[in-house]
Design a protein around this motif. Structure first.
Motif, short mmCIF file in Angstrom:
data_model
loop_
_atom_site.label_atom_id
_atom_site.label_comp_id
_atom_site.label_asym_id
_atom_site.label_seq_id
_atom_site.Cartn_x
_atom_site.Cartn_y
_atom_site.Cartn_z
N SER A 156 1.07 -1.23 -0.01
CA SER A 156 -0.03 0.00 -0.04
C SER A 156 0.98 1.38 -0.19
O SER A 156 2.03 1.11 0.35
CB SER A 156 -0.80 -0.07 1.18
N VAL A 157 0.37 2.56 -0.24
CA VAL A 157 1.04 3.73 0.03
C VAL A 157 1.76 3.93 1.26
O VAL A 157 2.78 4.22 1.26
CB VAL A 157 0.18 4.75 -0.52
N GLN A 158 1.03 3.42 2.15
CA GLN A 158 1.50 3.79 3.47
C GLN A 158 2.66 2.76 3.86
O GLN A 158 3.53 2.97 4.42
CB GLN A 158 0.48 3.41 4.63
N GLU A 159 2.46 1.49 3.38
CA GLU A 159 3.58 0.53 3.50
C GLU A 159 5.02 1.14 2.61
O GLU A 159 5.99 0.96 3.50
CB GLU A 159 3.29 -0.86 3.13
N ILE A 160 4.97 1.64 1.83
CA ILE A 160 5.74 2.30 0.88
C ILE A 160 6.45 3.36 1.62
O ILE A 160 7.62 3.42 1.78
CB ILE A 160 5.37 2.43 -0.60
N ALA A 161 5.47 4.38 1.91
CA ALA A 161 5.99 5.40 2.95
C ALA A 161 6.77 5.05 3.85
O ALA A 161 7.67 5.67 4.37
CB ALA A 161 4.57 6.46 3.20
N ASP A 162 6.49 3.88 4.74
CA ASP A 162 6.93 3.56 5.78
C ASP A 162 8.43 3.03 5.38
O ASP A 162 9.66 3.24 6.32
CB ASP A 162 6.46 2.32 6.63
N LYS A 163 8.93 2.25 4.20
CA LYS A 163 9.85 2.01 3.67
C LYS A 163 10.90 3.14 3.50
O LYS A 163 12.03 3.40 3.73
CB LYS A 163 9.85 1.01 2.63
N ILE A 164 10.19 4.26 2.80
CA ILE A 164 10.89 5.29 2.52
C ILE A 164 11.48 6.22 3.68
O ILE A 164 12.70 6.60 3.84
CB ILE A 164 10.17 6.51 1.54
N ARG A 165 10.50 6.00 4.73
CA ARG A 165 10.88 6.98 5.87
C ARG A 165 12.08 6.27 6.56
O ARG A 165 12.93 7.17 6.93
CB ARG A 165 9.61 6.75 7.12
N SER A 166 12.36 5.22 6.61
CA SER A 166 13.44 4.51 7.09
C SER A 166 14.69 4.93 6.42
O SER A 166 15.69 4.99 6.90
CB SER A 166 13.19 2.97 7.25
N ARG A 167 14.57 5.16 5.22
CA ARG A 167 15.63 5.47 4.27
C ARG A 167 16.07 6.83 4.32
O ARG A 167 17.50 7.30 4.33
CB ARG A 167 15.59 5.09 2.79
N VAL A 168 15.22 7.91 4.43
CA VAL A 168 15.62 9.22 4.62
C VAL A 168 15.80 10.06 5.86
O VAL A 168 16.26 10.90 5.85
CB VAL A 168 14.57 10.08 3.84
N ALA A 169 15.34 9.01 7.07
CA ALA A 169 15.42 9.54 8.25
C ALA A 169 16.80 10.23 8.59
O ALA A 169 16.83 11.16 9.36
CB ALA A 169 15.06 8.53 9.45
N SER A 170 17.72 9.51 8.41
CA SER A 170 19.05 10.07 8.79
C SER A 170 20.06 10.28 7.70
O SER A 170 21.03 10.39 7.88
CB SER A 170 19.90 8.82 9.39
N ALA A 171 19.29 10.54 6.35
CA ALA A 171 20.26 10.82 5.21
C ALA A 171 20.80 12.16 5.02
O ALA A 171 21.38 12.62 3.95
CB ALA A 171 19.21 10.31 4.05
N GLY A 172 19.95 12.98 5.93
CA GLY A 172 20.18 14.58 5.56
C GLY A 172 19.67 15.40 4.14
O GLY A 172 20.08 16.15 3.99
N PHE A 173 18.69 14.40 3.93
CA PHE A 173 18.00 15.26 2.67
C PHE A 173 17.07 16.27 3.15
O PHE A 173 16.34 16.41 4.09
CB PHE A 173 16.89 14.03 2.20
N ASP A 174 17.31 17.46 2.30
CA ASP A 174 16.46 18.75 2.98
C ASP A 174 15.59 19.48 2.00
O ASP A 174 15.43 20.50 2.14
CB ASP A 174 17.75 19.71 3.29
N ARG A 175 15.22 18.64 1.17
CA ARG A 175 14.28 19.18 0.09
C ARG A 175 12.99 18.39 0.14
O ARG A 175 12.74 17.68 1.08
CB ARG A 175 14.83 19.03 -1.39
#
Length: 111
Positions: A19-38
């Motif tokens: 689902s969109v929510q499951e994919i969002a959860d996967k993305i969250r774990s990748r960007v959380a500590s990546a320093g992405f600022d956009r």
């Protein structure tokens, strides 16, 4: 989302994968500590949106520096590493609106 739309989404999720929510959860774990600022919005049409704003990831629609339009199945494949973002863009599976450099920076995190 209305009840019938929720029922259709649930049925679709059971038949076709994440689902969109499951994919969002996967993305969250990748960007959380990546320093992405956009900010980037994945627009999957009727299936919903995922908005990344720095380290925050949401399924609520919001403005973004860059909007990436693709199907939910292609987004699932992209996050899983089964779909090359450059090839998907070149073949028309992904359409990018706004700041292309933001999409390229994000591809380093999730691609």
């Amino acid at each position: 989302m209305c009840a019938s739309a929720n029922a259709r989404q649930t049925q679709r999720d059971e038949e076709n994968g994440m689902s969109v929510q499951e994919i969002a959860d996967k993305i969250r774990s990748r960007v959380a500590s990546a320093g992405f600022d956009r900010s980037v919005k994945f627009d999957t049409g009727a299936d919903g949106v995922i908005v990344i704003d720095g380290a925050d990831v949401s399924t609520a629609d919001a403005p973004a520096d860059c909007t990436i339009k693709l199907s939910l199945d292609d987004l699932d494949s992209l996050i899983a590493g089964d779909l090359n973002p450059t090839m998907a863009f070149m073949s028309g599976k992904i359409k990018v609106e706004g700041d292309m450099s933001v999409a390229m920076a994000l591809s380093q995190l999730i691609g």
